[in-house]
Structures are given as C-alpha cells and as structure tokens.
Design an enzyme around this catalytic site. Structure first.
Site, mmCIF file in Angstrom:
data_model
loop_
_atom_site.group_PDB
_atom_site.id
_atom_site.type_symbol
_atom_site.label_atom_id
_atom_site.label_comp_id
_atom_site.label_asym_id
_atom_site.label_seq_id
_atom_site.Cartn_x
_atom_site.Cartn_y
_atom_site.Cartn_z
ATOM 1 C CG ASP A 188 -15.826 23.468 10.989
ATOM 2 O OD1 ASP A 188 -14.884 23.277 11.857
ATOM 3 O OD2 ASP A 188 -16.006 24.334 10.021
HETATM 4 C C1 NOJ Z 1 -12.941 25.390 12.136
HETATM 5 C C2 NOJ Z 1 -12.754 25.780 10.816
HETATM 6 O O1 NOJ Z 1 -13.916 26.110 10.139
HETATM 7 C C3 NOJ Z 1 -12.421 24.479 9.942
HETATM 8 O O2 NOJ Z 1 -12.019 24.699 8.589
HETATM 9 C C4 NOJ Z 1 -11.175 23.828 10.670
HETATM 10 O O3 NOJ Z 1 -10.694 22.808 10.031
HETATM 11 C C5 NOJ Z 1 -11.386 23.418 12.126
HETATM 12 N N1 NOJ Z 1 -11.859 24.540 12.700
HETATM 13 C C6 NOJ Z 1 -10.388 22.901 12.677
HETATM 14 O O4 NOJ Z 1 -9.413 23.580 13.003
#
Ligand code: NOJ
Length: 768
Positions: free
Chosen positions: A285
């Site tokens: 993430d």
């Molecule tokens: C953080 C989020 O937790 C995740 O779900 C997302 O896909 C990414 N950012 C990219 O935007």
C-alpha cells in the site's frame, strides 16, 4: 511540494547507456521465454525500476518530474494518471526511449465505477447479486481501460465488523461467505476470462490481510486476530479472489499480531504463496514499506526495504515528495542486492511476476490507448442504465409501517413533496468516496430524481435544514474541492426554520439524512454512529408536524437510527447509490422498482454494541438463561436489524425445508431445498439464505453461518424452490484445537429464510 517531488525523483535518475536489443512485442514466444529474455538483459538497477511504482498527481506534478525516471528504466508503474494523452505521453517515453522498452503499468483505484459511478461496494454487496456486481465492475473496467488504465486497486475484500471503521464502505460487510462470493464476482468483472482482452483490467485484491480489524475501528491501527478468526473470517474472500484468478494483491497498512502486514512473511509467503499457490505479484500500500520504520519494526529505510521485499512484497507504491519514507526500494534495493543481503533470485522472482503481468495483460503488444475512442465508451447510455438498476437493487428497505411506501404518482395526497436534509440535493454525496474520474455534475441528486419522476404537476421543494461537516477535514478534499464555508449561527437558525416551514406546507416529507462522502472511506473513522450535526433534531421536529415522513439514508456505514426505527414509518437505506442514485431512489419511492436488497452487516442500535455480528459463538449464559445472562444491563444485546435483513413491497413465506439425505458421511454433499412463495400482491425479489450451525466438534462454531444464498424474483403468488449444495467445503473450518482445517462428524442445524434470524429449520447428521 513540487521541489520536494523533484528532489526525490532525482535520487533515482541515474543514466545508463547500455544498448541492447529490445524484446519484440510480437512472436510465438511464450510469456516465460519472453520474460527470461528480458530478465537476462536487465541490470540490477533496471530490475529495481520495475519494482518501483510512483503516484503521479496532475494537481501538483509536471510530466518533466517523472519522464527522466521513465526513460532510464527507473519506474515500472505509475498510479493516478487518468488522462489518456498523458498516459500515451509517458508510455511513449517508456517504450520508445528507454533502453529495454518495457511498458509502464498504469494503475488506479477503480472502486465503484470510473466515469459512470456505481453504488459504493457496501451497497453493491447489499444487492446479494454477484452477477450484477460482476457486470458493474466490467463496465468500470471498460471505462478505465478506455483511458489507458490497465490495473485497478480493487476489489477491497476486507471483512469489516466495526462500522466505526470508515473503510467498511469499500467492502462487502461482515460475512466471509458473502464476501467471498462478491470478491470473486468483482475479479471476474474486472479481468474477464483474460485481462488482456478489450475492456478488461488487472485486478488487485486488498488489503492483505486483517485491515478491517483495526483496534477501536481506527483506520491503520493494529489488528490482533487469532489464527482461527484469520482463516475462518478474514481470509476467505482473499482466497476466493485467488481462486478466481486475481492477478495481484496489495499488502495492508497495519500491524497484524505485532508484525506489520507489509513485512509479514507469514501472510505474504506462507499463506499467499505456499498455502494458496498465488502466482500474481504483490504491491505494497502507499508508503507502507518505508512505514515499517514508523511501526517500530524496521531500523531504517533500507531495513524496511529488506524486510518488505524478503517477506514477499514485490512492488513498492510510493508517494514521493509527500512522505519522506517513500521509495525505500528505489533507494535501497540495488545496494541490498549488491551486498548480497537480498538475493538476485529474489529480485528476479519479483521482477518476473511483474513482467509476466505486463505480458499477460497485453501491454507489450498494445502499450498505447486510442484517445479517439474514449468518449464513445464513456458515453455509452447502457452504463448509466445499469448504474440505475444497480442502485435500485442495492437499496434496503428497513421499515415500511402501514405500507406507507410506495408513494403513488397522481395521488392527490402527494401533490407537494418537501425534500429536506443536507444530502438531499448533493451531487457529490450521492456518489460516495473513491469517485475521482467522473463528472460530478452528471450525478443525479435526490431532489433531481424526484423532480424527474413526478414532472411538473407535483411541487418538489428542497431545504437543507442543517449543515454537517467533519471535525477534522478530509485529505480527499484536495481532490474533490473543499466544502462551502460553515453556516453562521443566524443562518443555522434560519435554515432550520425554513426546512420546518417547508415540511409544514407540503403533503409528504422526504428526509435525506446521513453522511457526506468524506465521512466514510479512508481515514474516516468515527467514534459514534450518530447522525452528524443536528440531523436527528431536524428529523424529530419535522416528524412532530404529523406529516407522512419517509427517511432516506445516504451513508457509507450503519448509523444509529434507533429513534427513527420506532418513530418514522418508512426508512430506505440507499447508501451512496452512485451517479444515478437520485433517479433510483425516486424509482423505489414511487414503486417503479421494488426494494430487494439485504443488509451485508448487522445493524447495531448504537456504537456501544460494537463489535456486533451475527456469526458469534454461543455462550454458556445466553439471554435465555435464568440469570447471569451474557448481556448489557442497560441496552439490549440484539441488533436493531439483523444481518441479511431487508423488506420488500410484497411479502414472502418460506416452507418445506428439506435435505436430500438426513445423514451423510464426512466429505459427502447434500442438497438443501426450500420453497419460497410471494404471498403479496406485486412482484418482488427475495434473497433466500441458508445458515448452518454445528452443534459440537473439535471447536465451538458460530451460532449461525451463512452457507448459501440466492436472489430470486417472484410474481405475485408465485412459488419457487431454491436449492443449495452443502458439502465438505461448507462444513470444513479451521480449528484452533486441531491447528488446521477439519470437518467434524456432528449434528448440524440448518435454516433457510429471509435473514439471519430465519426460523424455518431442520437438521443434518454428518457421520464418519
Ligand atoms: C491507499 C489505500 O489504502 C489503498 O486502498 C489505495 O489503493 C492506495 N492508497 C492507492 O490509492
């Protein structure tokens, strides 16, 4: 900010001038051979480039900030680029100017639609209709693919049993069985049979794993999950996504049992690779690699890169220029490999998976996007039609005393409608969180939907009544723009009075209450489930006028509506129903569509009952005990509405529950059958649900567990038989006593009915 981004990017721009023949895009070579050929030509730095993914925000970045890095093979993937011309521009640099001509993989959060916004995922799960979910995600995929996005960070399949957690809106709710079915449907919708085919995307299941169990419902906070709970509750939707062929996975942000998910070899290597044989690649993430330091787990950024990479995170997602922990792989991996701390084999293994994905989605053969086709794909009227159907099918009718709904068009008692509440005319909030690529102006608010429905003969007037806002503003305001300024004290009084006067002057009142889009979603945990602001007070005041009042909820999580549940005759849970939400709500309120959605979560009376979910274990001192009951002395233990609950404008009865054999051997399957009849006067949908309970065994099992469901449509009076298969996979569970998967010989109670409290029951005996 711009300077910071540039500084970070410069770190990874090192020039190379090794001239090597590019791998031809076409030819009979198998993907394996093409990947081998590329790998044999790549330097360590180029390999590290492939595991480096960066955000690109057009709001505050310039193409020149990333182009040198692309040219030098230092960036394998970009996320958040949604403009097709920019995608082609960056891709041209990658495939025409970089040494090995490896195309970039463009990723984006296509969560519930792209150009056409569908209901939020929690709503889609409320449809209990995997075919619809699949269709909606295939449309979302086609619209994203049209601009050159090839990879979505979806589905989010985290089980959520705490509605204080804002991201409950992004998943399918509390149940592993429903969650698994919805997860697999989403993967099929995004990827189709083959993610390289027209209109498809590579899917990414997230957030692996346990993110929904954060302490106190606080986003990003530590989760403590036993093995039994992990295997039986949190992992099944991920496993279902893997079985459906999901091409990638995202590691979660939080600590799982004291080991951050992004550095968690048990999750990423033991479970995902060894136990499940997952062949796709794992992306972190955003900045969760560098944040292994923040967690108090890794010593420094290099150690963080080492820990995440060796645990099994193949690609790092970074927000350079925003976080100093960004780009741990880009800055440290080369050295780690040169020093021998990270083996070349591990690096090759990660790069191989990423290149394989790029080949499999056809990126080498077709790196560009046809900009001339975007508008036609985005403006396909079928997409809006399906968004409306999806919204209708997602809504859950919670209360309808005296059959107050549906309203009747042309009824002289409905010649004026007051539409009241802060969400009633909001195009922004009808859509919900994660809507970053649509045109908000095209969304239909509830006021607009009702006006469209009733035409000019009925007076539809609107008053917001109250102003609501987050105490702590949301980061997503950067994308969607800030809310208008807060009302002054005088305005608050005037607007409240205006809404009440409007209600007084109208035949029917539709109150539209709930949450702003940014009150659910990421970084949007809330401590209570109360309606924010003075919404309840407004509802109580309006209801005191004695007019017929319908409450429509727009929200991304269950809320405390205990007062409304016993005082407002009709309550419709619309969730954030998407761009066609206003029309769909009007369809339901006026009976052009009949509600058939069911709750994918147990609906608490108040936040004080959390955690509350139906599949709990039995206690030795249940509510039926004579004394010493397992309950609160001040509030009931039962929820306001049970899991699986939802009303229709017609009624159904279940009967004749039977099993094909009352006794089976371990490993054998049986059929469970029941008759469902529409006992009312109009057609409608019922979701037949099968629950089981294992009476005894190597471990205690939940009081009920969902093991089958089917949404069926029945004409007035019509009767159908539903059938479910119950076999080894439904009767097996992970036992903490046996420390593994077991199927016990036991007696099982079975129920089939309209929700998780269904009374119709029979038994099944499973013997050795
Ligand atoms: C953080 C989020 O937790 C995740 O779900 C997302 O896909 C990414 N950012 C990219 O935007």
């Amino acid at each position: 900010m711009r300077a910071k981004v540039a500084t970070c990017l410069v770190i990874v721009i090192v020039l190379f001038d090794l001239r090597v023949a590019p791998v031809k895009a076409h030819g009979p070579q198998s993907v394996d051979r093409r990947v081998d050929q590329l790998l044999s030509q790549m330097t360590i730095e180029e390999k590290v480039g492939q595991v480096n993914q960066l955000f690109y925000f057009r709001q505050f970045m310039q193409p020149e900030m990333v182009e040198p890095g692309i040219r030098e093979g230092k960036i394998g993937s970009l996320l958040f680029v949604t403009d097709p011309a920019t995608i082609n521009r960056f891709q041209k640099v990658a495939v025409e100017q970089s040494r090995l001509k490896i195309p970039l993989l463009f990723g984006f959060d296509v969560i519930h639609g792209f150009r056409t916004v569908f209901p939020v995922p929690l709503a889609m799960a409320s449809s209990w209709d995997p075919a619809l979910v699949e269709q909606a995600q295939s449309i979302a995929a086609s619209e994203a693919r049209a601009v050159g996005v090839r990879w979505t960070f979806a589905p989010m399949v985290d089980i959520a049993r705490d509605p204080r957690w804002g991201r409950i809106v992004e998943g399918a709710g509390e149940d592993p069985f429903l969650g698994a079915r919805i997860a697999a449907a989403q993967v099929r919708g995004f990827q189709g049979q083959d993610p390289s085919s027209a209109g498809r995307l590579l899917a990414c299941m997230k957030h692996f794993a346990g993110y929904g169990a954060g302490t106190g419902g606080r986003d990003y906070d530590s989760a403590y999950i036993s093995d039994a709970e992990l295997y039986n509750v949190y992992l099944p939707p991920f496993k279902a996504a893997v079985d459906a062929g999901v091409g990638s996975a995202m590691s979660a942000y939080m600590n799982l049992n004291d080991v951050p998910a992004t550095g968690n070899a048990f999750l990423l290597s033991d479970v995902l690779r060894r136990q499940w044989g997952f062949k796709g690649f794992v992306v972190s993430d955003a900045d969760s690699v560098g944040n292994l330091v923040t967690h108090g787990f890794a010593e420094d950024k290099a150690d963080a890169a080492y820990r995440a990479f060796t645990a099994g995170v193949d690609m790092e997602m970074s927000l350079p220029g925003i976080n100093t922990v960004s780009m741990a792989y880009a800055t440290s991996l080369t050295k780690l490999v040169q020093e021998g701390r990270v083996t070349k084999e591990r690096l090759d293994d990660a790069v191989r998976r990423i290149l394989e994905a790029k080949f499999k989605i056809g990126l080498f053969d077709n790196p560009y996007v046809d900009e001339s086709r975007v508008a036609a794909i985005h403006n396909n009227p079928e997409h809006r039609r399906l968004a409306r159907v999806a919204a209708q099918r997602s809504m859950v009718l919670l209360r309808n005393e005296g059959n107050m709904l549906p309203l009747v068009k042309g009824d002289p008692k409905v010649s004026s409608i007051a539409v009241i509440g802060p969400l009633a005319d909001s195009k922004r909030d009808i859509r919900g969180p994660w809507t970053l690529a649509d045109d908000p102006k095209s969304a239909v608010s509830v006021v607009e939907g009702l006006r469209n429905k009733v035409g000019s003969s009925v007076r539809v007037e609107y008053a917001p009544g109250v102003d609501i806002r987050r105490v702590y503003p949301s980061i997503f305001d950067i994308m969607s723009g800030p809310r208008p300024a807060a009302w002054s004290e005088a305005q608050k009084v005037a607007e409240f009075d205006k809404a009440v006067s409007l209600a007084r002057a109208s035949d029917v009142v539709v109150m539209v209450l709930g949450l702003h889009e940014e009150m659910s979603g990421e970084a949007a945990s809330q401590s209570t489930l109360d309606l924010p602001g003075r919404q309840l007070e407004l509802l109580q005041t309006v209801s005191g006028l004695g007019k017929p009042v319908v409450l429509v909820l727009i929200n991304g999580r269950p809320l405390d509506i205990s007062w409304a549940a016993s005082n407002i005759s009709a309550i419709l849970e619309a969730w954030h129903p998407g761009a066609e939400g206003g029309n769909a709500i009007a369809d339901i309120l006026f009976g052009d569509a009949t509600p058939g959605g069911k709750l994918p979560v147990t609906w608490p009376r108040s936040a004080a009952q959390i955690p509350i979910y139906y599949a709990r274990n039995l206690t030795q001192q249940p509510e039926s005990a004579r004394d010493f009951k397992s309950r609160y002395w001040d509030i009931p233990t039962s929820p306001l509405y049970p899991f699986g609950y939802g009303l229709s404008y017609t009624t159904f009865s279940f009967s004749n529950l039977r099993v094909s054999k009352p006794e089976v051997k371990l490993g054998e399957s049986i059929e469970v059958l029941a008759d469902v009849q529409n006992t009312g006067k109009r057609a409608g949908d019922e979701v037949a649900q099968l629950y089981i309970h294992q009476r005894y065994g190597s471990a205690s099992r939940p009081v009920r567990e969902l093991k089958g469901f089917e949404r069926i449509t029945l004409a007035a009076g019509e009767k159908k038989t539903v059938r479910f298969t119950l076999g080894k996979s439904e009767l097996t569970y992970w036992s903490s006593a046996a420390k593994g998967w077991v199927q016990d010989p036991s007696t099982f109670d079975l129920w089939v009915g309209a929700d998780s409290t269904a009374p119709l029951t029979t038994t099944l005996k499973v013997v050795r």
